[in-house]
Scaffold this motif. Structure first.
Motif, PDB file in Angstrom:
ATOM      1  N   GLY A 157     -14.306  21.819 -12.494  1.00  0.00           N
ATOM      2  CA  GLY A 157     -14.897  23.035 -12.215  1.00  0.00           C
ATOM      3  C   GLY A 157     -16.518  22.684 -12.689  1.00  0.00           C
ATOM      4  N   PHE A 158     -16.344  22.757 -14.289  1.00  0.00           N
ATOM      5  CA  PHE A 158     -17.373  23.039 -14.814  1.00  0.00           C
ATOM      6  C   PHE A 158     -18.845  21.512 -14.304  1.00  0.00           C
ATOM      7  CE2 PHE A 158     -20.098  21.533 -18.261  1.00  0.00           C
ATOM      8  CZ  PHE A 158     -21.193  23.278 -18.368  1.00  0.00           C
ATOM      9  N   ARG A 159     -18.125  20.226 -14.242  1.00  0.00           N
ATOM     10  CA  ARG A 159     -19.058  19.544 -13.172  1.00  0.00           C
ATOM     11  C   ARG A 159     -19.431  19.988 -12.142  1.00  0.00           C
ATOM     12  NH1 ARG A 159     -14.146  15.966 -15.381  1.00  0.00           N
ATOM     13  NH2 ARG A 159     -13.732  15.833 -12.903  1.00  0.00           N
ATOM     14  N   ASP A 160     -18.688  20.591 -11.361  1.00  0.00           N
ATOM     15  CA  ASP A 160     -19.409  21.094  -9.826  1.00  0.00           C
ATOM     16  C   ASP A 160     -20.402  21.669 -10.475  1.00  0.00           C
ATOM     17  OD1 ASP A 160     -17.597  19.006  -8.509  1.00  0.00           O
ATOM     18  OD2 ASP A 160     -15.926  20.540  -8.362  1.00  0.00           O
ATOM     19  N   PHE A 161     -20.240  22.955 -11.213  1.00  0.00           N
ATOM     20  CA  PHE A 161     -21.280  23.470 -11.719  1.00  0.00           C
ATOM     21  C   PHE A 161     -22.659  23.037 -12.345  1.00  0.00           C
ATOM     22  CE2 PHE A 161     -18.437  27.442 -12.930  1.00  0.00           C
ATOM     23  CZ  PHE A 161     -18.680  28.039 -12.016  1.00  0.00           C
ATOM     24  N   THR A 162     -22.632  21.810 -12.763  1.00  0.00           N
ATOM     25  CA  THR A 162     -23.939  20.933 -13.147  1.00  0.00           C
ATOM     26  C   THR A 162     -24.356  20.387 -11.842  1.00  0.00           C
ATOM     27  OG1 THR A 162     -22.278  19.061 -13.810  1.00  0.00           O
ATOM     28  CG2 THR A 162     -22.448  20.852 -15.813  1.00  0.00           C
TER      29      THR A 162
END
Length: 306
Positions: free
Chosen positions: A220-225
């Protein structure tokens, strides 16, 4: 595909323009493609990798004699570029753009378009987190939507521009500017703002957790980045020029967030489950519409190297 234009000029040579060039060449949609970028370094890179048939040293030089001129610069710069190329636009030519905001582009560019030149704003809904002349690839627009905003433009000129985008692989839809800006505030602009915010929060937290936010990043955080890695100049201009629609959707988002916050605080599992079930269906709809896949990399094609 048959040739649509004799000469196309691309002003600005980033991801979208470079992908347009490769897609145009793939399908033989134009006899010649000229290009211009403000940075001498970008122009040198474009010449080095064979991007555009002719890279020019001014926007006016690139636009002169072109049947179609596409403004591929940040939204905030489009008015100035339009003013610069206006004196050399040939009668019957079409000016378009690829900006993700339409109302402000029409207000900035429209007054500079000479009589006898067609102005048809456009927005290809395609992209990656990469930018610059090396980032483009011919497949970027395949089965992605491109929205045209003719606003009463000549029907034949609009059909011609539609043929170009369809030839580059896009599905084409028409909208009015105000509706476009509201739709994009929901599907693109506000999500980007949320991604930037979440990555900013994580950056603050990283100082406390000794880089564990980076080390243990989950999907999830990787998609945000990935989203937050997008070009900062472009996104600054998007938010400044689509202020009303973005603030409206951001207000609705805040209300939803407060409702979820309350459900978590009060232990309302039924509310959370119902909400997540409803929103999960949106993802399935996107996949069924062919706009993404279940693959781990979401079916995205990597940027061309070299």
């Amino acid at each position: 595909m048959a040739q649509v234009y004799d000469r196309v000029a691309l002003i600005g040579l980033g991801l979208i323009a470079s992908s347009m060039f490769w897609a145009i060449k793939r399908a033989g949609l134009a006899g010649e493609v000229t290009g211009f970028a403000r940075s001498a370094e970008t122009r040198a890179t474009a010449r080095d990798i064979g991007l555009c048939d002719r890279v020019c040293d001014s926007a006016a030089e690139a636009a002169e004699g072109a049947d179609l001129v596409v403004l591929c610069v940040p939204v905030g710069a489009m008015g100035a570029v339009a003013a610069e190329i206006a004196p050399v636009l040939k009668p019957g030519a079409t000016v378009s753009d690829v900006g993700s905001v339409k109302k402000s582009v029409i207000e900035a560019v429209g007054p500079h378009i000479p009589e006898g030149v067609h102005f048809i704003p456009a927005h290809p809904l395609a992209g990656t987190e990469h930018s610059g002349p090396r980032s483009g690839f011919a497949e970027l627009f395949d089965n992605r939507w491109c929205i045209l905003v003719p606003e009463g433009a000549d029907a034949a000129a609009t059909a011609r521009l539609r043929a170009l985008w369809e030839g580059m692989g896009s599905n084409v839809e028409e909208m009015d500017a105000e509706h476009h800006d509201l739709v994009l505030a929901v599907t693109s602009h506000t999500p980007h703002l949320i991604a930037y915010t979440m990555v900013g929060v994580a950056d603050d937290l990283r100082r406390v957790t000794d880089s564990e936010v980076i080390k243990y990043s989950a999907a999830g955080f990787r998609d945000f980045t990935r989203i937050a890695a997008s070009d900062p100049t472009m996104w600054r201009d998007v938010f400044l020029t689509n202020k009303e629609a973005t603030l409206e959707i951001l207000g609705r988002f805040t209300e939803e967030l407060f409702a979820l916050q309350r459900a978590i605080r009060t232990g309302d599992g039924d509310h959370l489950h119902a909400y997540f079930t409803r929103t999960r269906a949106i993802r399935r709809g996107i996949i069924e519409a062919g706009q993404d896949t279940d693959a781990p990399n979401f079916g995205r094609t990597p940027a061309k190297k070299g």
